[in-house]
Design a protein around this motif. Structure first.
Motif, PDB file in Angstrom:
ATOM      1  N   THR A  36       0.815  -1.210   0.000  1.00  0.00           N
ATOM      2  CA  THR A  36       0.000   0.000   0.000  1.00  0.00           C
ATOM      3  C   THR A  36       0.849   1.260   0.000  1.00  0.00           C
ATOM      4  O   THR A  36       1.767   1.413   0.794  1.00  0.00           O
ATOM      5  CB  THR A  36      -0.924   0.038   1.232  1.00  0.00           C
ATOM      6  N   THR A  37       0.513   2.150  -0.923  1.00  0.00           N
ATOM      7  CA  THR A  37       1.106   3.480  -0.975  1.00  0.00           C
ATOM      8  C   THR A  37      -0.036   4.493  -0.956  1.00  0.00           C
ATOM      9  O   THR A  37      -1.213   4.125  -1.073  1.00  0.00           O
ATOM     10  CB  THR A  37       1.918   3.676  -2.260  1.00  0.00           C
ATOM     11  N   ARG A  38       0.293   5.747  -0.830  1.00  0.00           N
ATOM     12  CA  ARG A  38      -0.750   6.764  -0.880  1.00  0.00           C
ATOM     13  C   ARG A  38      -1.446   6.754  -2.240  1.00  0.00           C
ATOM     14  O   ARG A  38      -2.647   6.960  -2.335  1.00  0.00           O
ATOM     15  CB  ARG A  38      -0.182   8.154  -0.584  1.00  0.00           C
ATOM     16  N   MET A  41      -3.992   4.023  -2.203  1.00  0.00           N
ATOM     17  CA  MET A  41      -5.114   4.428  -1.377  1.00  0.00           C
ATOM     18  C   MET A  41      -5.991   5.451  -2.104  1.00  0.00           C
ATOM     19  O   MET A  41      -7.219   5.342  -2.099  1.00  0.00           O
ATOM     20  CB  MET A  41      -4.600   5.019  -0.061  1.00  0.00           C
ATOM     21  N   GLU A  42      -5.368   6.424  -2.761  1.00  0.00           N
ATOM     22  CA  GLU A  42      -6.136   7.452  -3.460  1.00  0.00           C
ATOM     23  C   GLU A  42      -6.895   6.873  -4.644  1.00  0.00           C
ATOM     24  O   GLU A  42      -8.023   7.296  -4.936  1.00  0.00           O
ATOM     25  CB  GLU A  42      -5.201   8.575  -3.918  1.00  0.00           C
ATOM     26  N   ASP A  45      -9.845   5.211  -3.182  1.00  0.00           N
ATOM     27  CA  ASP A  45     -10.777   6.241  -2.712  1.00  0.00           C
ATOM     28  C   ASP A  45     -11.609   6.770  -3.862  1.00  0.00           C
ATOM     29  O   ASP A  45     -12.816   7.009  -3.732  1.00  0.00           O
ATOM     30  CB  ASP A  45      -9.985   7.366  -2.049  1.00  0.00           C
ATOM     31  N   ILE A  58      -8.800   0.932   0.288  1.00  0.00           N
ATOM     32  CA  ILE A  58      -7.451   0.458  -0.036  1.00  0.00           C
ATOM     33  C   ILE A  58      -7.524  -0.834  -0.836  1.00  0.00           C
ATOM     34  O   ILE A  58      -6.764  -1.038  -1.792  1.00  0.00           O
ATOM     35  CB  ILE A  58      -6.629   0.274   1.259  1.00  0.00           C
ATOM     36  N   TYR A 213       0.695   1.598   4.942  1.00  0.00           N
ATOM     37  CA  TYR A 213       0.170   2.963   4.950  1.00  0.00           C
ATOM     38  C   TYR A 213      -0.540   3.289   6.257  1.00  0.00           C
ATOM     39  O   TYR A 213      -0.644   4.451   6.637  1.00  0.00           O
ATOM     40  CB  TYR A 213      -0.792   3.149   3.775  1.00  0.00           C
ATOM     41  N   GLN A 217       3.182   2.279  10.109  1.00  0.00           N
ATOM     42  CA  GLN A 217       3.686   3.596  10.503  1.00  0.00           C
ATOM     43  C   GLN A 217       3.440   3.846  11.988  1.00  0.00           C
ATOM     44  O   GLN A 217       4.302   4.371  12.693  1.00  0.00           O
ATOM     45  CB  GLN A 217       3.009   4.687   9.674  1.00  0.00           C
ATOM     46  N   ALA A 307      -9.034   8.385   5.348  1.00  0.00           N
ATOM     47  CA  ALA A 307      -8.452   8.570   4.018  1.00  0.00           C
ATOM     48  C   ALA A 307      -7.875   9.965   3.820  1.00  0.00           C
ATOM     49  O   ALA A 307      -6.984  10.164   2.993  1.00  0.00           O
ATOM     50  CB  ALA A 307      -9.504   8.286   2.947  1.00  0.00           C
ATOM     51  N   GLN A 308      -8.385  10.933   4.567  1.00  0.00           N
ATOM     52  CA  GLN A 308      -7.942  12.307   4.365  1.00  0.00           C
ATOM     53  C   GLN A 308      -6.605  12.596   5.049  1.00  0.00           C
ATOM     54  O   GLN A 308      -5.671  13.083   4.451  1.00  0.00           O
ATOM     55  CB  GLN A 308      -9.001  13.300   4.883  1.00  0.00           C
ATOM     56  N   GLY A 310      -4.712  10.267   6.955  1.00  0.00           N
ATOM     57  CA  GLY A 310      -3.781   9.153   7.117  1.00  0.00           C
ATOM     58  C   GLY A 310      -3.286   9.085   8.553  1.00  0.00           C
ATOM     59  O   GLY A 310      -4.075   9.189   9.495  1.00  0.00           O
TER      60      GLY A 310
END
Length: 336
Positions: A36-38, A41-42, A45, A58, A213, A217, A307-308, A310
């Motif tokens: 998973t990367t941003r 995810m985007e 979304d 995701i 993601y 972290q 989602a906004q 993270g």
């Protein structure tokens, strides 16, 4: 030989060994989506409706990532085999969600799916094995071949879970022993209690705690603050499930049962509990509040990732939580 794509999201983090071993035993090639990367995810979304939880968004991003990498994308429907040990409805409806999302009517190219329904509330024996037999038949395998592949896959999966549970118990025991030695040395030297590395139980669905993601972290933030982190999902699943019925007789979700059972078993063995959820998870919205109300002897921090934002903003809360635990290990406030 078919190439089977498995999205690196949702129950992949629980059943990876079971699924990949089964397909490989049948001679298939298995490929995974990227971690998973941003961007993933985007993409998910964009494909999702607002009401979907972050983990589901995701997942759709991972399905999109597999589009050109395989012949079939494996998307099972997971129901559960007991009425009080089922899965969230999103897992039951996942094939329909993916099929309808990646359709011409939605402006997307269809993606070839390989699916099956695993679990049935009314039939509690051999349901999973039968589902995998049907899955093998779709790939051209005989019933005998599919049963053999399933038996090998199940054995490998059970071994993996046993290893995790043994490693968890050994690591926790070692961490507690090291702390005891440190305290004894300070006492023998007539020194003040040292600031100990807090032992923290990180609680979350496997697709949250293991997702780079989301959960990884947060785990790294805890470790950077000096905490020793143990994942609740790695605790003995049989003990967790059994203990969960002391926590709640009516909870309908298997994963939440195991997590709550682990908390109940380990609350007195750790310094703090961090619960990590993906917004807006329905099961967690109920169980997290129940945990906060029932578990009062151990400091608990509830974190939610959406989602906004993270993981932005989590670091300060994690640092403060760990600071408090370290302060308590030195005796906390002294009242005259």
């Amino acid at each position: 030989m078919k190439t089977i794509g498995i999205p690196r999201a949702l129950m992949f983090h629980r059943f990876e060994t079971l699924w990949s071993t089964f397909f490989e035993e049948l001679g298939c090639k298995v490929v995974y989506s990227e971690e998973t990367t941003r961007a993933i995810m985007e993409r998910g979304d964009q494909l999702s409706v607002d009401e979907c939880c972050l983990a589901s968004k995701i997942y759709l991003g991972h399905v999109a990532d597999l589009k050109e990498k395989c012949d079939l994308v494996f998307v099972p429907s997971l129901v559960g085999q007991k009425r009080r040990e089922g899965y969230c409805t999103k897992f039951q409806a996942l094939p329909d969600l993916v099929r309808n999302t990646f359709s011409t009517s939605m402006g997307n190219d269809p993606i070839p799916l390989l699916t099956c329904a695993i679990g049935n509330y009314e039939v509690e024996s051999h349901e999973e094995e039968e589902a995998f037999e049907d899955l093998g038949a779709k790939l051209g395998a005989s019933r005998k071949q599919a049963r053999k592949a399933y038996a090998s896959a199940k054995k490998a999966w059970n071994r993996e879970r046993e290893r995790k549970a043994k490693r968890f118990a050994k690591s926790l025991s070692s961490a507690k022993a090291a702390r005891t030695n440190e305290l004894n040395k300070a006492k023998e030297g007539n020194k003040p209690a040292p600031a100990l590395k807090p032992i923290i139980l990180l609680v979350g669905h496997p697709y949250v705690t293991h997702d780079p993601y989301i959960g990884e972290q947060a785990q790294q933030m805890l470790e950077d603050c000096g905490a020793q982190v143990f994942l609740a999902e790695d605790f003995n699943p049989e003990k967790s499930l059994k203990r969960s019925y002391d926590f709640s007789q009516t909870m309908p979700w298997l994963i939440n049962r195991e997590l709550c059972g682990a908390i109940a078993e380990l609350q007195d063995e750790v310094d703090g509990i961090v619960i990590l959820s993906a917004f807006p998870c329905g099961p967690d919205s109920m169980t997290n509040e129940a945990v906060a109300a029932r578990i009062t002897s151990t400091p608990t921090l509830i974190l939610t990732v959406d989602a906004q934002s993270g993981t932005a903003g989590l670091e300060t809360r994690i640092e403060s939580f760990v600071d408090i635990l370290q302060f308590q290990s030195q005796g906390g406030y002294v009242h005259a």
